[in-house]
Design an enzyme around this catalytic site. Structure first.
Site, PDB file in Angstrom:
ATOM      1  N   HIS A   7     -15.186  31.963  -4.185  1.00  0.00           N
ATOM      2  CA  HIS A   7     -14.301  32.764  -3.318  1.00  0.00           C
ATOM      3  C   HIS A   7     -14.332  32.150  -1.926  1.00  0.00           C
ATOM      4  O   HIS A   7     -15.369  32.138  -1.265  1.00  0.00           O
ATOM      5  CB  HIS A   7     -14.810  34.219  -3.285  1.00  0.00           C
ATOM      6  CG  HIS A   7     -13.955  35.150  -2.485  1.00  0.00           C
ATOM      7  ND1 HIS A   7     -13.383  36.282  -3.016  1.00  0.00           N
ATOM      8  CD2 HIS A   7     -13.581  35.130  -1.182  1.00  0.00           C
ATOM      9  CE1 HIS A   7     -12.703  36.918  -2.078  1.00  0.00           C
ATOM     10  NE2 HIS A   7     -12.815  36.241  -0.948  1.00  0.00           N
ATOM     11  N   HIS A  58     -11.699  30.839   1.701  1.00  0.00           N
ATOM     12  CA  HIS A  58     -10.406  30.816   2.418  1.00  0.00           C
ATOM     13  C   HIS A  58     -10.265  29.480   3.131  1.00  0.00           C
ATOM     14  O   HIS A  58     -10.710  29.323   4.267  1.00  0.00           O
ATOM     15  CB  HIS A  58     -10.328  31.973   3.418  1.00  0.00           C
ATOM     16  CG  HIS A  58     -10.352  33.317   2.749  1.00  0.00           C
ATOM     17  ND1 HIS A  58      -9.218  34.031   2.464  1.00  0.00           N
ATOM     18  CD2 HIS A  58     -11.384  34.043   2.261  1.00  0.00           C
ATOM     19  CE1 HIS A  58      -9.549  35.159   1.843  1.00  0.00           C
ATOM     20  NE2 HIS A  58     -10.861  35.192   1.707  1.00  0.00           N
ATOM     21  N   GLN A  77      -2.812  39.026   1.709  1.00  0.00           N
ATOM     22  CA  GLN A  77      -3.804  39.531   2.685  1.00  0.00           C
ATOM     23  C   GLN A  77      -3.463  40.919   3.254  1.00  0.00           C
ATOM     24  O   GLN A  77      -4.314  41.779   3.367  1.00  0.00           O
ATOM     25  CB  GLN A  77      -3.924  38.522   3.839  1.00  0.00           C
ATOM     26  CG  GLN A  77      -4.627  39.019   5.082  1.00  0.00           C
ATOM     27  CD  GLN A  77      -6.128  38.784   5.062  1.00  0.00           C
ATOM     28  OE1 GLN A  77      -6.608  37.656   5.052  1.00  0.00           O
ATOM     29  NE2 GLN A  77      -6.888  39.861   5.029  1.00  0.00           N
ATOM     30  N   HIS A 124      -9.231  40.566  -4.094  1.00  0.00           N
ATOM     31  CA  HIS A 124     -10.175  41.168  -3.140  1.00  0.00           C
ATOM     32  C   HIS A 124     -10.167  42.646  -3.519  1.00  0.00           C
ATOM     33  O   HIS A 124      -9.121  43.301  -3.408  1.00  0.00           O
ATOM     34  CB  HIS A 124      -9.679  41.026  -1.708  1.00  0.00           C
ATOM     35  CG  HIS A 124      -9.889  39.674  -1.111  1.00  0.00           C
ATOM     36  ND1 HIS A 124      -9.296  38.538  -1.592  1.00  0.00           N
ATOM     37  CD2 HIS A 124     -10.643  39.290  -0.037  1.00  0.00           C
ATOM     38  CE1 HIS A 124      -9.671  37.508  -0.845  1.00  0.00           C
ATOM     39  NE2 HIS A 124     -10.482  37.930   0.104  1.00  0.00           N
ATOM     40  N   GLU A 142     -13.273  45.954  -0.770  1.00  0.00           N
ATOM     41  CA  GLU A 142     -14.100  45.322   0.269  1.00  0.00           C
ATOM     42  C   GLU A 142     -14.181  46.289   1.458  1.00  0.00           C
ATOM     43  O   GLU A 142     -13.533  46.117   2.490  1.00  0.00           O
ATOM     44  CB  GLU A 142     -13.505  43.977   0.717  1.00  0.00           C
ATOM     45  CG  GLU A 142     -14.422  43.230   1.681  1.00  0.00           C
ATOM     46  CD  GLU A 142     -13.782  41.985   2.276  1.00  0.00           C
ATOM     47  OE1 GLU A 142     -12.621  41.709   1.984  1.00  0.00           O
ATOM     48  OE2 GLU A 142     -14.478  41.304   3.066  1.00  0.00           O
ATOM     49  N   ASP A 165     -16.850  32.513   1.032  1.00  0.00           N
ATOM     50  CA  ASP A 165     -15.778  33.229   1.731  1.00  0.00           C
ATOM     51  C   ASP A 165     -15.204  32.458   2.927  1.00  0.00           C
ATOM     52  O   ASP A 165     -14.020  32.191   2.970  1.00  0.00           O
ATOM     53  CB  ASP A 165     -16.221  34.631   2.166  1.00  0.00           C
ATOM     54  CG  ASP A 165     -15.064  35.631   2.191  1.00  0.00           C
ATOM     55  OD1 ASP A 165     -13.936  35.241   1.847  1.00  0.00           O
ATOM     56  OD2 ASP A 165     -15.287  36.800   2.549  1.00  0.00           O
ATOM     57  N   TRP A 217     -13.576  35.202  10.949  1.00  0.00           N
ATOM     58  CA  TRP A 217     -14.466  36.223  10.375  1.00  0.00           C
ATOM     59  C   TRP A 217     -15.933  35.815  10.344  1.00  0.00           C
ATOM     60  O   TRP A 217     -16.817  36.645  10.373  1.00  0.00           O
ATOM     61  CB  TRP A 217     -14.014  36.567   8.941  1.00  0.00           C
ATOM     62  CG  TRP A 217     -12.667  37.197   8.954  1.00  0.00           C
ATOM     63  CD1 TRP A 217     -12.390  38.504   9.208  1.00  0.00           C
ATOM     64  CD2 TRP A 217     -11.404  36.566   8.749  1.00  0.00           C
ATOM     65  NE1 TRP A 217     -11.040  38.721   9.166  1.00  0.00           N
ATOM     66  CE2 TRP A 217     -10.411  37.551   8.889  1.00  0.00           C
ATOM     67  CE3 TRP A 217     -11.004  35.255   8.459  1.00  0.00           C
ATOM     68  CZ2 TRP A 217      -9.052  37.277   8.748  1.00  0.00           C
ATOM     69  CZ3 TRP A 217      -9.658  34.982   8.320  1.00  0.00           C
ATOM     70  CH2 TRP A 217      -8.695  35.985   8.468  1.00  0.00           C
TER      71      TRP A 217
HETATM   72 FE   FE2 Z   1     -12.144  36.776   1.054  1.00  0.00          FE
END
Ligand code: FE2
Length: 431
Positions: free
Chosen positions: A61, A63, A156, A214, A217, A313, A319
Site C-alpha cells: 500500500h 502513494h 481519494q 482504503h 481508516e 503508505d 502525510w
Molecule cells: Fe493510503
C-alpha cells in the site's frame, strides 16, 4: 566446469535449518539448484558469509503520486491527516507526468535498494486530469527492471461526493490501472459508504480487476464499511481478490463484533493491509491521553485466518515526513504496536512483508527460495530473522530475476539502472 549465471554461496536460507549454509545456483532468471556444495561458479558470485537469504519484500500500500513532495508547497506542521489533505489539494494542481516520474524514480530506487521488489500504489482519481494515473501507469513500464508496480485507481475524495468521480474511476481503469480502489469512510453518509463499495465491485466485475480499498481508516468504532466489503466479496465470488487497507477502526470496534467480522473475512479470503508507520502517526488524534494505537489488530486477524500484508503508505509527503522505503522499519513498528514480540511471533512476522504480499499479488507459485522458482532474493545484513528486525537497513545484495540490481556493501548503496551502476543518496537534501 559449468558456468552459471549467478551463484550465491554460504547462504543461510529462511525456512531451512540455520545451522546449514547453502549455495544457491541461478541460471537465467531461475533458481536451478540449492546445494550444500560450495564448489560451484557463476558469471556473478556472491559470498553471503552466512547471512540470511530470503525472497524480497512487498510494499502492498503506497502513494507514489505524492511521494517526496515534503515541504511543497508547505510543511505539515500539525502532523494531522486533515492538514495533509489540504496541502495535497494545493500540490496536486501543479502535477505533471514529468515531475512525478522524477520523484517516483528516486523513490523506487530507494525501495528496490532496500529490498522491495513489489509495490502496489494508489493513484488519486479525484485529481481530474488523471495525471496521477497516466504517470503511474507509465512508471510501471519505465521502472520494471528494478521494481514491479501495480496501480490502483483510488478515489481519494470519495466516489459519490462529486458527480464525476465514478466516471473518473472508470476512466482510470481504461487508462490501465490494475485494481479498483474505494474510500467508503470518506463518503458523506454510511449509506453512501456502502453504496460506494458496491459501485467499486461493479467496476471490478465489469473489468475483471482486483479490489484494493482504503477501508475504515478512522478511529470511529461505528465505521463499519469493512463488513460491506466482505459481504460483496462473497456475493460477487471475488474471494482471494480483495484487499482492505488500513481498517484502523477495527482497533476500536467492540471485541464481539471484531471477532465475528474477522472470522467472515477469513472465509471470504479478504486480506487486510495495515500501514503501521502512518497508522500510529495519524490515528488517535482526537484522543486525550491515553491514546489508542489505531492500528488494525494484526495478531487477532492472523489468528482468525485473515491474510495480513503491510504497506509503507507514504515517504516524505504531506502525510508522513519520514521513511526511506525500508519495509523492515514498517514491520518493526507493527510488531511493537501489536505486541507481536514472542520469539516465534517475531520469526513468523517476516511473512507480513514477504509471502503474505505474494498471496495478494497472486504469485505464490513463483515466489520463494526454491528450485525452479524465479531468482528473486535478498542477502540481509544479519543471520537470522531476529537480526533482520534488529539491524534493519538495506540488504547487502538485491537480486531481481537472476540479476544483481542493488549492492549495499562497502559503505555505500548502488543500483543498476538502465544498464549502469548508480550511487544512491538517501538524504533529505540531495547534492
Ligand atoms: Fe493510503
Amino acid at each position: 566446469m559449468v558456468e552459471h549465471t549467478l551463484v550465491v554461496k554460504n547462504a543461510r536460507i529462511r525456512g531451512r535449518p540455520l545451522d546449514k549454509k547453502y549455495t544457491i545456483v541461478v541460471d537465467g532468471d531461475r533458481i536451478t539448484s540449492i546445494k550444500e556444495d560450495a564448489n560451484l561458479h557463476g558469471e556473478t558470485e556472491i559470498d553471503a558469509q552466512g547471512r540470511l537469504v530470503l525472497p524480497p519484500f512487498f510494499n502492498m500500500h503506497f502513494h507514489l503520486d505524492s511521494v517526496l513532495t515534503l515541504g511543497d508547497p508547505r510543511f505539515n506542521e500539525s502532523g494531522t491527516l486533515w492538514e495533509g489533505i489540504e496541502i495535497w489539494a494545493e500540490r496536486k494542481k501543479k502535477l505533471t507526468v514529468e515531475e512525478m516520474l522524477a520523484r517516483v524514480e528516486k523513490a523506487v530506487k530507494w525501495m528496490a535498494a532496500y529490498g522491495t521488489l513489489w509495490v502496489r500504489t494508489h493513484a488519486d482519481t479525484t485529481e481530474k486530469t488523471l495525471t496521477t494515473v497516466k504517470g503511474l501507469v507509465k512508471a510501471r513500464e519505465e521502472f520494471k527492471d528494478i521494481i514491479n508496480i501495480q496501480v490502483t485507481g483510488f478515489p481519494q475524495d470519495g466516489i459519490l461526493t462529486e458527480p464525476e468521480n465514478l466516471e473518473l474511476l472508470e476512466k482510470a481503469i481504461e487508462l490501465g490501472a490494475d485494481n479498483v480502489g474505494m474510500i467508503p469512510h470518506n463518503e458523506y453518509t454510511r449509506f453512501d459508504g456502502a453504496r460506494s463499495v458496491e459501485l467499486a465491485f461493479d467496476l471490478a466485475v465489469k473489468y475483471n480487476k482486483d479490489i484494493d480499498g482504503h477501508v475504515d481508516e478512522t478511529d470511529d468504532p461505528w465505521s463499519r464499511n469493512f463488513e460491506v466489503v466482505v459481504r460483496e466479496t462473497i456475493r460477487r465470488g471475488w474471494q482471494g481478490r480483495v484487499a482492505a487497507g488500513h481498517v484502523t477502526a477495527s482497533h476500536s470496534w467492540d471485541p464481539v463484533y471484531r471477532n465475528r467480522i474477522f472470522g467472515i473475512a477469513a472465509k471470504a479470503g479478504v486480506s487486510i493491509v495495515p500501514n503501521p508507520l502512518i497508522n500510529i502517526h495519524l490515528q488517535g488524534r482526537f484522543d486525550n491521553y491515553p491514546k489508542r494505537r489505531g492500528m488494525a489488530p494484526i495478531k487477532l486477524a492472523l489468528e482468525k485466518g485473515v491474510n495480513v500484508a503491510l504497506g509503507h503508505d507514504c515517504i516524505m509527503d504531506p502525510w508522513y515526513p519520514l521513511g526511506v522505503g525500508d519495509m523492515l522499519q514498517v514491520l518493526f513498528m507493527a510488531v511493537h504496536v501489536d505486541q507481536m514480540m514472542g520469539y516465534s511471533e517475531l520469526q513468523k512476522s517476516l511473512d507480513l512483508i514477504t509471502i503474505n504480499g505474494a498471496k495478494i499479488w497472486h504469485i505464490l507459485d513463483d515466489y520463494g527460495i526454491e528450485e525452479g522458482k524465479k531468482a528473486n532474493l535478498l542477502v540481509l545484513r544479519g543471520k537470522t530473522e531476529l537480526d533482520a528486525l534488529r539491524l534493519m537497513g538495506p540488504p547487502l545484495y538485491v537480486v531481481k530475476e537472476g540479476k544483481l540490481i542493488a549492492d549495499n556493501t562497502g559503505g555505500e548503496s548502488r543500483i543498476l539502472f538502465r544498464g549502469k551502476w548508480e550511487k544512491l543518496d538517501f538524504s533529505q537534501i540531495q547534492e
